[in-house]
Design a protein around this motif. Structure first.
Motif, PDB file in Angstrom:
ATOM      1  N   VAL B  50      68.416  86.442  26.307  1.00  0.00           N
ATOM      2  CA  VAL B  50      68.861  85.611  27.442  1.00  0.00           C
ATOM      3  C   VAL B  50      68.131  84.262  27.394  1.00  0.00           C
ATOM      4  O   VAL B  50      68.747  83.198  27.556  1.00  0.00           O
ATOM      5  N   LEU B  51      66.827  84.325  27.128  1.00  0.00           N
ATOM      6  CA  LEU B  51      66.029  83.086  27.080  1.00  0.00           C
ATOM      7  C   LEU B  51      66.460  82.202  25.915  1.00  0.00           C
ATOM      8  O   LEU B  51      66.530  80.980  26.038  1.00  0.00           O
ATOM      9  N   GLU B  52      66.748  82.849  24.766  1.00  0.00           N
ATOM     10  CA  GLU B  52      67.224  82.088  23.603  1.00  0.00           C
ATOM     11  C   GLU B  52      68.569  81.448  23.911  1.00  0.00           C
ATOM     12  O   GLU B  52      68.810  80.284  23.574  1.00  0.00           O
ATOM     13  N   GLY B  53      69.449  82.235  24.559  1.00  0.00           N
ATOM     14  CA  GLY B  53      70.784  81.745  24.890  1.00  0.00           C
ATOM     15  C   GLY B  53      70.732  80.526  25.799  1.00  0.00           C
ATOM     16  O   GLY B  53      71.584  79.638  25.734  1.00  0.00           O
ATOM     17  N   ALA B  54      69.703  80.479  26.633  1.00  0.00           N
ATOM     18  CA  ALA B  54      69.556  79.360  27.565  1.00  0.00           C
ATOM     19  C   ALA B  54      68.806  78.196  26.924  1.00  0.00           C
ATOM     20  O   ALA B  54      68.567  77.178  27.564  1.00  0.00           O
ATOM     21  N   GLY B  55      68.413  78.373  25.635  1.00  0.00           N
ATOM     22  CA  GLY B  55      67.710  77.297  24.944  1.00  0.00           C
ATOM     23  C   GLY B  55      66.264  77.130  25.385  1.00  0.00           C
ATOM     24  O   GLY B  55      65.658  76.083  25.179  1.00  0.00           O
ATOM     25  N   LEU B  56      65.707  78.186  26.006  1.00  0.00           N
ATOM     26  CA  LEU B  56      64.337  78.080  26.511  1.00  0.00           C
ATOM     27  C   LEU B  56      63.324  78.583  25.487  1.00  0.00           C
ATOM     28  O   LEU B  56      62.152  78.222  25.535  1.00  0.00           O
TER      29      LEU B  56
END
Lengths: 154, 110
Positions: B50-56
């Motif tokens: 989820v964090l990767e998907g949000a570019g975080l």
């Protein structure tokens, strides 16, 4: 009255300051008397505090419950540790979102400042990671809701 | 910013915020990230996605390790949360300003 400051102090503390036009006695009472707390400690517009327990004596209970009137809510519990009337409050609190957040030790001081009050809120958390998480979470109640609202706006 | 919604969604979970807080202190592997939580590695991996998907968060390959690191966008997102926290505190204290003024006025009349 004047702007808020919010900054970190070392690894485990966050300090908030704010000036008020009223004298320290009134600002202190607004932080300890349930009937007054319920009028301002509400977070984003639309939220209310239907339950407010505040027993300002050492060992006295704190319990604030917030609701948005649409089935969303959360609460905070705590205990007063030490009080110097109209000058200083030490208490501990934790929020339930619904899981409890780590204990947050808070010292609030009220200093006469001209005709008004300089309030300083110093929060001490168990460790640096908690400070990061709290800053990221929004340490004040109502943040989840306000972010949900913000998501709708942006 | 196109993935702002995703950022907020990613930040809405306490475990993910704690992961970001940990990564703010430096790179870590999934195993290292899972250690402080009573959570399985797959559960942590799901949060990381989820964090990767949000570019975080991003991951790089380092031999057999795949350490995670914070993307600058994550810090921007955290800044926005702090900015909003300030707004909520200001909302509360503006309300308190008005309340204090009311009390003083009523006392003056009494």
């Amino acid at each position: 009255m004047t702007g808020l400051t919010l900054k970190r102090d070392g690894d485990r503390q966050v300090v908030v300051t704010r000036r008020f036009a009223a004298r320290p006695e009134l600002v202190y009472r607004a932080h300890t008397e349930p009937a007054l707390l319920q009028k301002w400690l509400l977070g984003p517009e639309g939220w209310t505090m239907p339950v407010c327990i505040s027993e300002p004596r050492p060992g006295g209970a704190i319990r604030f419950e917030w609701s948005d009137g649409q089935g969303n809510g959360f609460y905070l519990t705590g205990e007063y540790l030490e009080l110097e009337p109209f000058r200083r409050i030490r208490h501990v609190e934790r929020m339930f979102l619904p899981d409890p957040t780590p204990d947050n030790h808070v010292e609030t001081t009220f200093e006469a400042d001209g005709g008004g009050t300089l309030m300083t809120l110093r929060m001490t958390l168990p460790d640096a990671a908690t400070v990061e998480a709290m800053l990221a979470t929004g340490m004040e109640h109502g943040m989840e809701a306000s972010y949900k609202r913000l998501e709708g706006v942006v | 910013m196109q993935n702002l919604d995703q950022s907020f969604n990613a930040l809405a979970d306490p475990t993910r915020r704690a992961i970001l807080a940990r990564l703010a202190r430096g790179e870590a592997t999934v195993l290292e990230l899972a250690a402080p939580f009573s959570m399985s590695q797959p559960a942590i991996s799901k949060h990381l996605k989820v964090l990767e998907g949000a570019g975080l968060v991003s991951r790089r390959v380092d031999g057999t390790r795949r350490p995670c690191r914070l993307e600058p966008a994550a810090l921007d997102a955290i800044d926005r949360w702090i900015a909003d926290l300030r707004r909520v505190l200001e909302t509360n204290y503006s309300r308190l300003d008005a309340l204090l003024a009311d009390i003083e006025m009523n006392e003056g009349e009494a």
